[in-house]
Every structure is written in structure tokens, then in C-alpha cells.
Write a protein that holds these residues in place. Structure first.
Motif, mmCIF file in Angstrom:
data_model
loop_
_atom_site.group_PDB
_atom_site.id
_atom_site.type_symbol
_atom_site.label_atom_id
_atom_site.label_comp_id
_atom_site.label_asym_id
_atom_site.label_seq_id
_atom_site.Cartn_x
_atom_site.Cartn_y
_atom_site.Cartn_z
ATOM 1 N N ARG A 194 12.153 9.748 -25.020
ATOM 2 C CA ARG A 194 12.789 10.948 -24.558
ATOM 3 C C ARG A 194 11.797 11.662 -23.578
ATOM 4 N N GLY A 195 11.998 11.774 -22.377
ATOM 5 C CA GLY A 195 11.199 12.231 -21.491
ATOM 6 C C GLY A 195 11.227 13.740 -21.541
ATOM 7 N N GLY A 196 9.967 14.498 -20.574
ATOM 8 C CA GLY A 196 9.887 15.835 -20.687
ATOM 9 C C GLY A 196 8.644 16.311 -20.033
ATOM 10 N N PRO A 201 4.796 17.931 -24.673
ATOM 11 C CA PRO A 201 4.938 16.558 -25.370
ATOM 12 C C PRO A 201 5.496 16.863 -26.651
ATOM 13 N N HIS A 202 5.384 17.865 -27.437
ATOM 14 C CA HIS A 202 6.379 18.002 -28.795
ATOM 15 C C HIS A 202 7.787 18.105 -28.702
ATOM 16 N N GLU A 203 8.183 18.218 -27.368
ATOM 17 C CA GLU A 203 9.551 18.327 -27.224
ATOM 18 C C GLU A 203 10.133 16.718 -26.705
ATOM 19 N N THR A 204 9.403 15.820 -26.749
ATOM 20 C CA THR A 204 9.687 14.388 -26.270
ATOM 21 C C THR A 204 9.145 13.377 -27.241
ATOM 22 N N ARG A 205 9.626 12.253 -26.817
ATOM 23 C CA ARG A 205 9.375 11.047 -27.607
ATOM 24 C C ARG A 205 8.633 10.160 -26.733
ATOM 25 N N ASP A 206 7.362 10.229 -26.570
ATOM 26 C CA ASP A 206 6.629 9.793 -25.782
ATOM 27 C C ASP A 206 6.374 8.215 -25.616
ATOM 28 N N PRO A 207 7.248 7.583 -24.657
ATOM 29 C CA PRO A 207 6.826 6.004 -24.306
ATOM 30 C C PRO A 207 5.711 5.541 -23.893
ATOM 31 N N VAL A 244 4.790 10.648 -12.264
ATOM 32 C CA VAL A 244 4.098 11.718 -11.674
ATOM 33 C C VAL A 244 3.285 12.397 -12.896
ATOM 34 N N ASP A 245 2.041 13.107 -12.492
ATOM 35 C CA ASP A 245 1.139 13.379 -13.594
ATOM 36 C C ASP A 245 1.681 14.386 -14.693
ATOM 37 N N ASN A 246 2.574 15.368 -14.449
ATOM 38 C CA ASN A 246 3.234 16.313 -15.158
ATOM 39 C C ASN A 246 4.434 16.024 -15.930
ATOM 40 N N VAL A 247 4.855 14.797 -15.753
ATOM 41 C CA VAL A 247 5.967 14.396 -16.460
ATOM 42 C C VAL A 247 5.954 13.413 -17.544
ATOM 43 N N ILE A 248 6.290 13.487 -18.834
ATOM 44 C CA ILE A 248 6.421 12.424 -19.681
ATOM 45 C C ILE A 248 7.749 11.582 -19.502
ATOM 46 N N PRO A 249 7.541 10.367 -18.955
ATOM 47 C CA PRO A 249 8.590 9.453 -18.649
ATOM 48 C C PRO A 249 9.368 9.071 -19.902
ATOM 49 N N GLU A 250 10.925 8.752 -19.553
ATOM 50 C CA GLU A 250 11.685 8.153 -20.406
ATOM 51 C C GLU A 250 11.642 6.797 -20.956
#
Length: 387
Positions: A194-196, A201-207, A244-250
Motif C-alpha cells: 500500500r503506497g503513500g 511510512p506508518h500509513e503504508t505497507r512498504d513493498p 520519485v524520492d518522496n513516495v512509497i510505491p504500491e
């Protein structure tokens, strides 16, 4: 170098054939122009039969010897690679993004040289089946030819092939009884998280972290799950994710290669991959799908045929220039399918100090062609001698 004199006489012709083939590289099964040129040459040599359309654009040509006897198969691969040639040769590839970076133009030329000699002299009994194969680099044209029944259709009793080897001195030969090259499998892992925002990062599921964790865990298969005396290579070769540097991808994508010799080791690796991918997915809170693709099997020479081929090579190159019990290596080759179907042997022939295989500066060394053609010719004459 005791090259067969008659073959030495047409060394310049062979250079012309090879350099023409070098200019028209084709990929996979789509070797239309290459096969047409091969068929044209074979017809001028006066071979007895030309069978085309095997494995789409493969060719089997038959040369009859004098008297009854078995059929010996000789194979050459014809396909090129999707690489842009960088050297400015006068016979440079005319096809953008494609080149003969593995020397299959030279392999085809060596077999054509042997074909011309054998059709002219016929100093053997039985028959020779010349196997011009597409799609060695991908798909596995050898497997397709075998599945289409070439061994049975042409009653082939044994089969042989050569591959050039950069770094090995010109005219030297190398092979071994038993396993020579590894089986090759490919793995792909598609991870969905789950990106964000990169700041949250606590709101994401970092792939990305999952991909890194899986890549590290996969390497423990080699270091902790198999016996150190069993050859095994696992290489993670691609990790693609993010924009991009400020986005955790999906999503993230992990890809790589596995090389084995022992089927039991291969089974263990497959099981561990399943466990690691599932376990890491749970640990990182992501979804992960593993695609494990079983590829070419190990290239395993028949011990007796490898010994015989070594004797022939020593006759051509001299005993000091032939290694008949070389170390096996982790590269792979689809000739393995032909060796599963019939006993035979695969050998390396020295290319000299040149750019390596699959390199954009590679070019087959034309000095090698008469040596390889002589090996093929003498192999037939010694395997199926006239009384």
C-alpha cells in the motif's frame, strides 16, 4: 594445427559465409533469412536431403555415406541476440538492435564447412544429419526440434555440438564426461503493498522493504540450506520499484536466475522460494506472487561419447591443447534437450583473447571456423569409418 587440408582450402569461403550471416542477425525462432542462406549453401554443396520448417525455421540436412550404417547428428545454433553492435566492422550487423554476440554465425559456418567437405568426400558409412537450430538463446529451439521428433524421424543415434569460448586459446578444446553446464531456472516475484507519502511510512505497507527482505532471505538458500559441495548459484538480478524520492510505491518486482546440477537441489530451492516469499509477505504485511519458471536442464555429456570426442579433438589440436576432464560451469545451453534424447557430447572450442560472449564488442574469430569444421568432419569419419 592439423586442420583437414581440403577444409583449409576453403577457409576464405567460410569467412565469406560467416560475415554474411553476421550482417543479418535474427532472433529466436524467426531465423528466416539465416535459414534461407543455409539452405542455399547446402544445395550448392550437393547434400542429399534438405528438410526445412522444423521448429519453425530450423533445418535438418542429410548426407549419405558409403554403405549402411547409423546416423550421427551434428548441431549448430543460428539465432542472434537483442544487442546493439558497437564495433565499426565492414560486415557489421545491418539490423538495428540485433547482433551475433554469441558466435552462432560462426557455429553455423563451422557446420556448413563440415557439410561441404562431407558431401564432397563421403568417406564414412551410414548418414550424417546436420541440425541447424533456431532459438538457442530464448525459448529453447532444441527442445522444440526434439519434441517435433527429429531424433526418431531421422533415426539419429548420437549427437554433438561445439560452442566458441573467448579466453580459451584458438584451436584448444574443452569438455568433460558427465555434467558440463548447469540447469537454469528463472524466478519473478511481484509484490503488492500500500503506497503513500514517504514522510508517513506508518500509513503504508512498504513493498520496497519487502523486496529487500526477500532478496536477502533468498541468498540464505545458498549459504544455509544446501551442502557446500553441491554447486548452486542464485542471483537476484533485478529489483524495480518506485518513481520519485518522496513516495512509497504500491508495487515492487524482484527477478533473478538459479543454476543447479542436482535435481534434488533444484527441488529444495523451489520449496524454499515458496516458503521465503510467503513468509516475507506476512512479515512485511504485503501480498506477493512467485513465478518460478523451470528452464533448460543441465547439459550432461555421455561419458563414452565425451571421451571419443576428446580423442578426435586431440587428433585435430594435439593432446596438449585439449582438456577432456574440465571443470563444469554454471552457464546453460539448450543442447541439453538433445543430450537427454540421445547420447553425445558438447565441447568448447577456443576463440582466443576477444570480447566475451553477449558483449557488444564481440565478434567470432574466423580462424576458428576451419578448426571446428575439421573436428566435425573427423568425428564423423572416425565414428562411422569405411571398412
Amino acid at each position: 594445427m592439423p586442420v583437414v587440408n581440403r577444409i583449409a582450402d576453403y577457409s576464405e569461403e567460410m569467412k565469406t559465409w560467416r560475415r554474411h550471416l553476421h550482417q543479418i542477425p535474427e532472433l529466436g525462432l524467426d531465423t528466416v533469412k539465416t535459414a534461407a542462406y543455409v539452405a542455399e549453401m547446402l544445395e550448392t554443396f550437393g547434400v542429399d536431403e534438405i528438410h526445412s520448417g522444423i521448429a519453425q525455421n530450423g533445418i535438418v540436412a542429410i548426407i549419405n555415406g558409403q554403405g549402411e550404417g547409423p546416423t550421427i547428428g551434428l548441431r549448430a545454433d543460428m539465432d542472434a541476440l537483442p544487442i546493439t553492435e558497437v564495433r565499426d566492422l565492414e560486415y557489421k550487423s545491418t539490423v538495428p538492435g540485433k547482433m551475433h554476440a554469441c558466435g552462432h554465425d560462426g557455429h553455423t559456418t563451422m557446420l556448413l564447412g563440415a557439410a561441404k567437405y562431407l558431401a564432397e568426400t563421403r568417406n564414412f558409412k551410414g548418414r550424417v544429419a546436420l541440425l541447424f537450430q533456431p532459438a538457442e538463446e530464448i525459448i529453447g529451439g532444441a527442445q522444440i526440434m526434439v519434441e517435433e521428433g527429429v531424433m526418431e524421424r531421422f533415426d539419429i543415434a548420437e549427437v554433438y555440438a561445439l560452442h566458441n569460448s573467448p579466453g580459451l586459446p584458438v584451436g584448444h578444446f574443452l569438455t568433460t564426461p558427465g555434467a558440463l553446464m548447469a540447469a537454469v531456472d528463472t524466478f519473478t516475484i511481484n509484490i503488492k503493498g500500500r503506497g503513500g507519502h514517504g514522510a508517513m511510512p506508518h500509513e503504508t505497507r512498504d513493498p520496497v522493504m519487502a523486496a529487500c527482505g526477500m532478496a536477502q532471505a533468498i541468498q540464505t538458500i545458498v549459504s544455509r540450506n544446501h551442502h557446500a559441495t553441491e554447486d548452486l548459484v542464485i542471483s537476484v538480478t533485478q529489483i524495480h520499484t518506485g518513481t520519485v524520492d518522496n513516495v512509497i510505491p504500491e508495487t515492487a518486482y524482484v527477478n533473478g536466475t538459479i543454476r543447479t546440477f542436482n535435481p534434488e537441489v533444484q527441488k529444495m530451492v523451489m520449496a524454499r522460494f515458496e516458503e521465503i516469499v510467503k513468509g516475507c509477505a506476512v512479515a512485511y504485511g504485503v501480498e506477493a506472487e512467485l513465478d518460478y519458471e523451470v528452464g533448460y536442464p543441465a547439459t550432461i555429456n555421455d561419458a563414452g561419447k565425451a571421451g571419443f570426442a576428446t580423442e578426435v579433438a586431440r587428433e585435430i589440436a594435439g593432446a596438449a591443447n585439449v582438456e577432456g576432464e574440465a571443470d563444469r560451469e554454471m552457464g546453460a545451453e539448450d543442447f541439453s534437450y538433445m543430450l537427454q534424447a540421445r547420447p553425445g557430447a558438447y565441447l568448447f572450442i577456443g576463440q582466443g583473447d576477444t570480447a566475451g560472449l553477449h558483449h557488444p564488442e564481440y565478434d567470432f574469430n574466423d580462424e576458428v571456423a576451419p578448426i571446428g569444421a575439421s573436428f566435425f568432419a573427423r568425428l564423423v569419419e572416425k565414428a562411422q569409418p569405411l571398412a
